[in-house]
Design an enzyme around this catalytic site. Sequence first.
Site, PDB file in Angstrom:
ATOM      1  N   GLU A 107      -3.660 -32.867  42.654  1.00  0.00           N
ATOM      2  CA  GLU A 107      -3.314 -33.138  43.862  1.00  0.00           C
ATOM      3  C   GLU A 107      -3.449 -34.288  44.338  1.00  0.00           C
ATOM      4  O   GLU A 107      -4.719 -34.551  43.698  1.00  0.00           O
ATOM      5  CB  GLU A 107      -3.830 -32.309  45.107  1.00  0.00           C
ATOM      6  CG  GLU A 107      -3.126 -30.851  44.568  1.00  0.00           C
ATOM      7  CD  GLU A 107      -3.736 -29.939  45.760  1.00  0.00           C
ATOM      8  OE1 GLU A 107      -4.602 -29.796  46.491  1.00  0.00           O
ATOM      9  OE2 GLU A 107      -3.500 -28.508  44.955  1.00  0.00           O
ATOM     10  N   LYS A 109      -5.949 -37.011  45.991  1.00  0.00           N
ATOM     11  CA  LYS A 109      -6.833 -36.766  47.690  1.00  0.00           C
ATOM     12  C   LYS A 109      -6.477 -37.988  48.355  1.00  0.00           C
ATOM     13  O   LYS A 109      -6.085 -39.369  47.884  1.00  0.00           O
ATOM     14  CB  LYS A 109      -8.158 -38.080  46.625  1.00  0.00           C
ATOM     15  CG  LYS A 109      -8.963 -37.602  47.265  1.00  0.00           C
ATOM     16  CD  LYS A 109     -10.495 -37.400  46.601  1.00  0.00           C
ATOM     17  CE  LYS A 109     -11.274 -36.582  46.906  1.00  0.00           C
ATOM     18  NZ  LYS A 109     -11.387 -38.074  48.756  1.00  0.00           N
ATOM     19  N   ASP A 111      -6.548 -39.633  51.817  1.00  0.00           N
ATOM     20  CA  ASP A 111      -7.111 -41.043  52.613  1.00  0.00           C
ATOM     21  C   ASP A 111      -7.508 -40.655  53.933  1.00  0.00           C
ATOM     22  O   ASP A 111      -6.363 -42.172  54.167  1.00  0.00           O
ATOM     23  CB  ASP A 111      -7.757 -42.362  52.114  1.00  0.00           C
ATOM     24  CG  ASP A 111      -8.818 -43.290  52.101  1.00  0.00           C
ATOM     25  OD1 ASP A 111     -10.075 -42.116  52.952  1.00  0.00           O
ATOM     26  OD2 ASP A 111      -8.766 -43.735  51.767  1.00  0.00           O
ATOM     27  N   TYR A 219      -3.857 -28.710  52.235  1.00  0.00           N
ATOM     28  CA  TYR A 219      -4.379 -28.566  50.390  1.00  0.00           C
ATOM     29  C   TYR A 219      -4.544 -27.321  50.934  1.00  0.00           C
ATOM     30  O   TYR A 219      -4.933 -26.958  49.201  1.00  0.00           O
ATOM     31  CB  TYR A 219      -4.826 -29.687  49.704  1.00  0.00           C
ATOM     32  CG  TYR A 219      -5.695 -30.725  50.791  1.00  0.00           C
ATOM     33  CD1 TYR A 219      -6.382 -29.767  50.549  1.00  0.00           C
ATOM     34  CD2 TYR A 219      -5.170 -31.740  51.290  1.00  0.00           C
ATOM     35  CE1 TYR A 219      -7.680 -30.211  52.267  1.00  0.00           C
ATOM     36  CE2 TYR A 219      -6.621 -32.664  52.098  1.00  0.00           C
ATOM     37  CZ  TYR A 219      -7.023 -31.259  51.772  1.00  0.00           C
ATOM     38  OH  TYR A 219      -8.476 -32.877  52.509  1.00  0.00           O
ATOM     39  N   LYS A 306     -11.998 -40.332  41.555  1.00  0.00           N
ATOM     40  CA  LYS A 306     -11.573 -41.295  42.490  1.00  0.00           C
ATOM     41  C   LYS A 306     -11.215 -42.628  41.713  1.00  0.00           C
ATOM     42  O   LYS A 306     -11.569 -42.665  40.657  1.00  0.00           O
ATOM     43  CB  LYS A 306     -12.811 -41.176  43.309  1.00  0.00           C
ATOM     44  CG  LYS A 306     -13.524 -40.344  43.939  1.00  0.00           C
ATOM     45  CD  LYS A 306     -13.222 -40.386  45.564  1.00  0.00           C
ATOM     46  CE  LYS A 306     -14.873 -41.420  45.783  1.00  0.00           C
ATOM     47  NZ  LYS A 306     -14.755 -41.036  47.697  1.00  0.00           N
ATOM     48  N   CYS A 400     -19.237 -73.852  67.887  1.00  0.00           N
ATOM     49  CA  CYS A 400     -17.670 -73.573  67.348  1.00  0.00           C
ATOM     50  C   CYS A 400     -17.344 -74.878  66.256  1.00  0.00           C
ATOM     51  O   CYS A 400     -17.656 -76.063  66.583  1.00  0.00           O
ATOM     52  CB  CYS A 400     -16.810 -73.565  68.893  1.00  0.00           C
ATOM     53  SG  CYS A 400     -15.039 -73.303  68.399  1.00  0.00           S
ATOM     54  N   CYS A 403     -14.621 -77.134  68.754  1.00  0.00           N
ATOM     55  CA  CYS A 403     -14.713 -77.268  69.452  1.00  0.00           C
ATOM     56  C   CYS A 403     -16.270 -78.160  70.146  1.00  0.00           C
ATOM     57  O   CYS A 403     -16.861 -78.459  70.694  1.00  0.00           O
ATOM     58  CB  CYS A 403     -14.001 -76.996  70.888  1.00  0.00           C
ATOM     59  SG  CYS A 403     -15.092 -75.400  71.890  1.00  0.00           S
ATOM     60  N   CYS A 418     -16.355 -67.852  70.828  1.00  0.00           N
ATOM     61  CA  CYS A 418     -16.255 -69.288  71.330  1.00  0.00           C
ATOM     62  C   CYS A 418     -15.541 -69.055  73.094  1.00  0.00           C
ATOM     63  O   CYS A 418     -14.834 -69.263  72.870  1.00  0.00           O
ATOM     64  CB  CYS A 418     -15.358 -70.642  70.801  1.00  0.00           C
ATOM     65  SG  CYS A 418     -15.374 -72.367  71.677  1.00  0.00           S
ATOM     66  N   CYS A 424     -10.957 -75.266  73.764  1.00  0.00           N
ATOM     67  CA  CYS A 424     -10.719 -75.258  72.304  1.00  0.00           C
ATOM     68  C   CYS A 424      -9.578 -75.374  71.758  1.00  0.00           C
ATOM     69  O   CYS A 424      -8.747 -74.017  72.437  1.00  0.00           O
ATOM     70  CB  CYS A 424     -11.383 -74.017  72.378  1.00  0.00           C
ATOM     71  SG  CYS A 424     -11.865 -74.026  70.493  1.00  0.00           S
TER      72      CYS A 424
HETATM   73  S1  IVH Z   1      -9.842 -29.628  48.806  1.00  0.00           S
HETATM   74  C1  IVH Z   1     -13.764 -26.701  49.155  1.00  0.00           C
HETATM   75  N1  IVH Z   1      -7.246 -31.326  48.754  1.00  0.00           N
HETATM   76  O1  IVH Z   1     -11.716 -35.256  50.620  1.00  0.00           O
HETATM   77  C2  IVH Z   1     -13.041 -28.374  48.784  1.00  0.00           C
HETATM   78  N2  IVH Z   1      -9.653 -31.825  49.481  1.00  0.00           N
HETATM   79  O2  IVH Z   1     -14.435 -35.233  48.712  1.00  0.00           O
HETATM   80  C3  IVH Z   1     -12.286 -28.554  49.577  1.00  0.00           C
HETATM   81  N3  IVH Z   1      -9.140 -34.024  50.497  1.00  0.00           N
HETATM   82  O3  IVH Z   1     -13.334 -32.565  53.024  1.00  0.00           O
HETATM   83  C4  IVH Z   1     -11.035 -29.346  50.249  1.00  0.00           C
HETATM   84  N4  IVH Z   1      -7.391 -34.416  49.605  1.00  0.00           N
HETATM   85  O4  IVH Z   1     -10.698 -34.336  53.154  1.00  0.00           O
HETATM   86  C5  IVH Z   1      -8.711 -30.889  48.347  1.00  0.00           C
HETATM   87  N5  IVH Z   1      -5.537 -32.221  47.687  1.00  0.00           N
HETATM   88  C6  IVH Z   1      -6.877 -32.238  48.669  1.00  0.00           C
HETATM   89  C7  IVH Z   1      -6.932 -33.479  48.884  1.00  0.00           C
HETATM   90  C8  IVH Z   1      -8.483 -33.367  49.706  1.00  0.00           C
HETATM   91  C9  IVH Z   1      -7.595 -35.441  50.313  1.00  0.00           C
HETATM   92  C10 IVH Z   1     -10.553 -34.686  51.024  1.00  0.00           C
HETATM   93  C11 IVH Z   1     -11.046 -33.787  51.882  1.00  0.00           C
HETATM   94  C12 IVH Z   1     -12.202 -33.524  51.587  1.00  0.00           C
HETATM   95  C13 IVH Z   1     -12.306 -34.698  50.646  1.00  0.00           C
HETATM   96  C14 IVH Z   1     -13.823 -34.275  49.378  1.00  0.00           C
END
Ligand code: IVH
Length: 691
Positions: A107, A109, A111, A219, A306, A400, A403, A418, A424
């Site tokens: 999946e 991740k 942000d 998720y 990551k 500044c 000015c 400033c 200014c």
């Molecule tokens: S699973 C026990 N799936 O990443 C597992 N986390 O670094 C629970 N996050 O705390 C997390 N996308 O806030 C999971 N597809 C994804 C995610 C995800 C973002 C975040 C989440 C988690 C953090 C961990």
Amino acid sequence: MKQKIEELRRWLNYHNRKYYIDNAPEVSDYEFDQRMHELQRLEAEHPEFDDPNSPSRRVGSDLTTEFRTVEHRYPMLSLGNTYSIEELHEFFERVEREVGQVEYVCELKFDGTAISLTYEQGRLTRAVTRGDGRSGDDVTANVRTIRTVPLELTGEDVAPLFEIRGEIFMPYASFDRLNAEREQAGEQLFANPRNAAAGTLKQQNSAVVAHRGLDCTLYQMVGEGVSARSHWESLERAREWGFKISREARVCHSAAEVDEFIAHWDEARHALPFPTDGVVIKVNSYEAQQQLGFTSKVPRWAVAYKFKAEQALTRLESVAFQVGRTGAITPVANLAPVQLAGTTVKRATLHNAEQIAQLDIRLGDMVYVEKGGEIIPKITGVELSERKSDSVPFEYITVCPECGTELTRYEGEAKHYCPNQSHCPPQIVGRIIHFIRRKAMDIEGLGDETVELLYESGLVRDVADLYDLRAQQLAVLPRLGEKSADNIMKSIEGSKSVPFARVLFALGIRFVGETTAKYLAAHFGSMEAIMNATVEQLVEAEEVGDKIARSIVEFFADESNRTIIERLRVAGVQFEAEERELHSDLLAGKSVVISGKFRRHSRDELKELIELHGGKNLAAVSANVDYLVAGENMGPAKLQKATKLGIKMLSEEEFEALIASAPVPAASTKPNATPAPEPVQSTMPVQGELF
Ligand code: IVH
């Protein structure tokens, strides 16, 4: 070695706080994670220096005091993470050694900020932030405003009680809009969409949350109530019930397929409309997940890969200082041009003096530039091995650059300012540019450069001077001819009919954005009333807090501002809000607070009705309030206060009945002092029934 470990812990504690508590990170995730890994390694090598309070032991905390803290039914764990494909393959080997060949779900991740939602009998009953993993903040009211969070589930076999977890995030479009609004209002910008999402979720006013365009993707299902055999199956089930589940997720049958997924998204993520910072890989089968179990902190059946923020190393040639319309100073790094994520980078933001000192950035240093979630590249560190022996710490400016006025710092703000607002040059030019913007006075034909030229030539030294301009003066300016001069004159003339709320916004009073200006105009009705209002009176207007009120008072206390205002009045600019056709003066002289949720009207509709009947909307319950229109789920504190003060409470229906009893519209549109008739007796529960 003990010293090194302690230093790392201090550093990590500091940045942990910046990240989790203050929502104002100063270092990249990459740098933070690198140091955390280093600490974990050193602690493993030197168990004699163990400390139960080490930052390596905790998951981070975002608790605040304003929200009710509630315990999670199941702890909210974090994920182990890595930046290396090799380490990822070690994860696969370990998994397969323990449970044999398995499928993985890959999946994105997201942000943002983690959230846990509880559903009972198919209805959302609770939304809690991660907090310290064991308990978090109850932010249900705010989460309910997110359109993608289903309030009631649909479909078959919805589990009677379960928890589902996911991420609340801010799409780039919402983020850009929010920051543009903040910039207009002279407020500090959010550094990236993640901070904006976390900051928004902790807003006390859920109406503000509703406007900010948050999104939520889910998720992970938790709890026993879910009858699925695999993670993938549970996601499919959740999608059927109405949850937003990422369409990008895939089942992968081998390490090679996972590698492919990662390689694809490392590139393709740049085109996504929301921020991502990696890929999460989860063992699909629940049985295998159970066998693998958990460490004390993270599941052993999942890992996060990551993405590395794109980084480049280049020389810092000089630092320039920009002065904004509000006087805020922004240091900008001039860099030797370098290629980064497909563009040539020559400049990077340095934020403020503290950040420069924190990173010990010096002129001539080789610095790391990163383009992470942020649009503007930033400097994240210095390559010390390349530092010249004669380099000296950077000295921040004290006056500044434009000015020469001595800079000041306001409480709670990281930036220097400033204070010379009236003289200014870039502040004046910035204010004129703001004044003529489309959303303000909408004066067309004058670009930024022409405004600068008009300022330099002495023709326009403040916004009021615009109304003294003559076509001949404009026609002789470079790039302008008679025709465009005429058009500009017409546009300036036209700006005299711009409604008062926009005039107020155009003045560029610090913290008074478009919306606040509208509320102020509606509440006070005229420039004069606002100019003469005290802080206590100003905060009575919707959305106006102490900070905004003080800024307004300060603005009008300034003699040169008062002179400009007077000249604008003489020029014929709108200084009064248009009077609306009132339906009646039933509520004339009465102040009303509405609170809670209503079945038949939106809150805005109710507010409109109150105004149309001559009443005034107030945000807070106080002794000045005549009626409280109470909907469902209104806060117990408000109710208690209203009861104590003996304020008349009306249900939605009673309010409707009251309005319906209004006499036929009076001839005059102005509210008069006719007292409102006594409202029908309230049937709202009284104290004792509720407490
Ligand atoms: S699973 C026990 N799936 O990443 C597992 N986390 O670094 C629970 N996050 O705390 C997390 N996308 O806030 C999971 N597809 C994804 C995610 C995800 C973002 C975040 C989440 C988690 C953090 C961990």
